[in-house]
Design an enzyme around this catalytic site. Structure first.
Site, PDB file in Angstrom:
ATOM      1  N   ASP A 156       0.869  -1.172   0.000  1.00 50.49           N
ATOM      2  CA  ASP A 156       0.000   0.000   0.000  1.00 50.49           C
ATOM      3  C   ASP A 156       0.909   1.226   0.000  1.00 50.49           C
ATOM      4  O   ASP A 156       1.123   1.860   1.022  1.00 50.49           O
ATOM      5  CB  ASP A 156      -0.894  -0.038   1.244  1.00 50.49           C
ATOM      6  CG  ASP A 156      -1.786   1.185   1.363  1.00 50.49           C
ATOM      7  OD1 ASP A 156      -1.837   1.992   0.421  1.00 50.49           O
ATOM      8  OD2 ASP A 156      -2.428   1.333   2.425  1.00 50.49           O
ATOM      9  N   THR A 158       2.697   4.867  -1.949  1.00 45.45           N
ATOM     10  CA  THR A 158       2.401   6.026  -2.785  1.00 45.45           C
ATOM     11  C   THR A 158       2.801   5.686  -4.222  1.00 45.45           C
ATOM     12  O   THR A 158       3.226   4.585  -4.523  1.00 45.45           O
ATOM     13  CB  THR A 158       3.223   7.251  -2.327  1.00 45.45           C
ATOM     14  OG1 THR A 158       4.618   6.906  -2.459  1.00 45.45           O
ATOM     15  CG2 THR A 158       2.923   7.604  -0.878  1.00 45.45           C
TER      16      THR A 158
END
Lengths: 276, 276
Positions: A156, A158
């Site tokens: 998870d 950026t």
């Protein structure tokens, strides 16, 4: 248009703009610029390096779709790792699976955890759960040091800028494969097909070299670029397209369902083409 | 961010913003404000009353999904009506079906047709096709005057403001039913579930009162609010969920496929709830 607006440039020539009721926190952390603001349309929102990470109104889509697709694909996920995801939303969804005995979160930036707990409590609340271990550390290194440990790994991150650059490399996927058990599954967010088709193509190519089963699935996230988000699955044994009906059990969701699990892999033609 | 940007307020507190290379045309027509501009990200774009209507880059999604879902649901569509849709994109897709003998476009605003032909030629080019009749007239009145004529009617309108207000009423749906043959099908764009859930609920309620088969399906359109667009189908006899495999034939598309035809009706839970 009046008042304070936050504009995210999603490409050099396209962006979204959000009316801000108030700014809650702004800080240059060790790793990135962290901003938290209360928006009129989407509630409290977290931005990292100027990019929307999550919002109270639409967070459920991303968090449900990252977590439940691999967790229902695996027949008995007990040990789960989340790389990144310091807001805690994926962890919250992981804990909805009673088979999960331990969920480890490895987030590089402790400030993301700290301010998510403060301003996004519905998202971060489960980080204190007794089944959860939170480590403030580099996910890339954690993966490199792990072997045959996890049933499911969720990345998870950026976009591949700043601290997440290493998380979009073949070396990282090879490390994930090593960190997974012999029937392990991994999933990573892989951006959108409208503005970053090459990224999807590259991730598909790299993951296919390492995992025998590679799949792409989609979800609608209004605050993410183009509204159409992709997730890449790499799996050693279990195919997300061949989950038996009995494997599914009822969980409390707003986006995911067992029917949508299957439909999410049916891609628009131009997206399907990126996987070939 | 430099230079000229066009910002569409999609709600009172959320919008998209587009870098403009040059403005091509601006005019207050008899019915609405028409703007045509060349954008950096999405090519030439048409705006009506400040709302994105179509763009060269993503127009194929909306036009394919409006046209092909009902046209493949009907076993032999010969006579098709498009209400609105002066840019010509839906007509272009309709003509990909060899069964269609005549496609009628009824657009209230001739200026939309005129400037689409000039600045969106790949979209509007088929308006000159010999199978097409173009009428500059009020679609509401055209429907009211038609009886037992059409196999498929497609409502390609703006949001329910300005000239499109009448197109979101039960009286209009009743007129459409009358204008359709005994096994006719209609489809209308019905906005997005994130910002206008009540509109979807109302359209579903009204269409259900008139058509025995009512369905909702979705597509991703990055320039439309939230990126998640819905379409409502009302059908007298044929169910879009029960199209036989043999009915499908290959057509040149970038979004639609026979697999996606089915998957588009599998809704995220919170959207499914709007249909109940």
């Amino acid at each position: 248009m009046g008042g304070l607006w936050y504009t995210e440039k999603q490409t050099d020539s396209f962006g979204i703009t959000l009316k801000i009721n108030k700014t809650l926190h702004t800080e240059q952390t060790e790793f990135q610029k962290l901003e938290m603001a209360e928006t009129e349309e989407f509630g409290n929102m977290l931005f990292l390096d100027g990019m929307v990470m999550t919002s109270q109104k639409d967070e459920f889509v991303y968090h449900e779709m990252v977590a439940h697709v691999p967790l229902f694909t695996h027949p008995n996920p007990e040990n789960v790792l989340v790389v990144g995801g310091g807001d805690g939303g994926v962890i919250r969804e992981v804990l909805k699976h009673p088979s999960v005995k331990k969920a480890t979160l490895v987030e590089i930036d402790g400030k993301v955890i700290e301010y998510s707990k403060k301003y996004l409590p519905e998202i971060a609340g489960q980080l204190e759960n007794s089944r959860v271990e939170v480590k403030v550390a580099d996910g890339f290194l954690h993966i490199a040091e792990s072997e045959n440990v996890y049933d499911v790994i969720m990345v998870d991150s950026t976009e591949p800028v700043g601290p997440a650059v290493n998380l979009f490399t073949k070396g990282f996927y090879a490390g994930i494969s090593k960190a997974l058990k012999e029937d392990g599954i991994f999933v990573a967010q892989s951006d959108n097909p409208w503005f970053t088709p090459d990224l999807i193509r590259n991730v598909q190519r790299d993951v296919k070299e390492i995992f025998p089963i590679t799949r792409l699935y989609i979800a609608n996230i209004p605050t993410y670029p183009s509204g159409l988000w992709t997730f890449t699955i790499g799996s050693k044994k279990h195919d997300p397209l061949e989950v038996s009906e009995e494997r599914f059990h009822d969980i409390d969701t707003k986006y995911y369902s067992k029917e949508l699990h299957k439909a999410a892999f049916v891609l628009p033609k131009f997206v399907e083409d990126l996987t070939k």
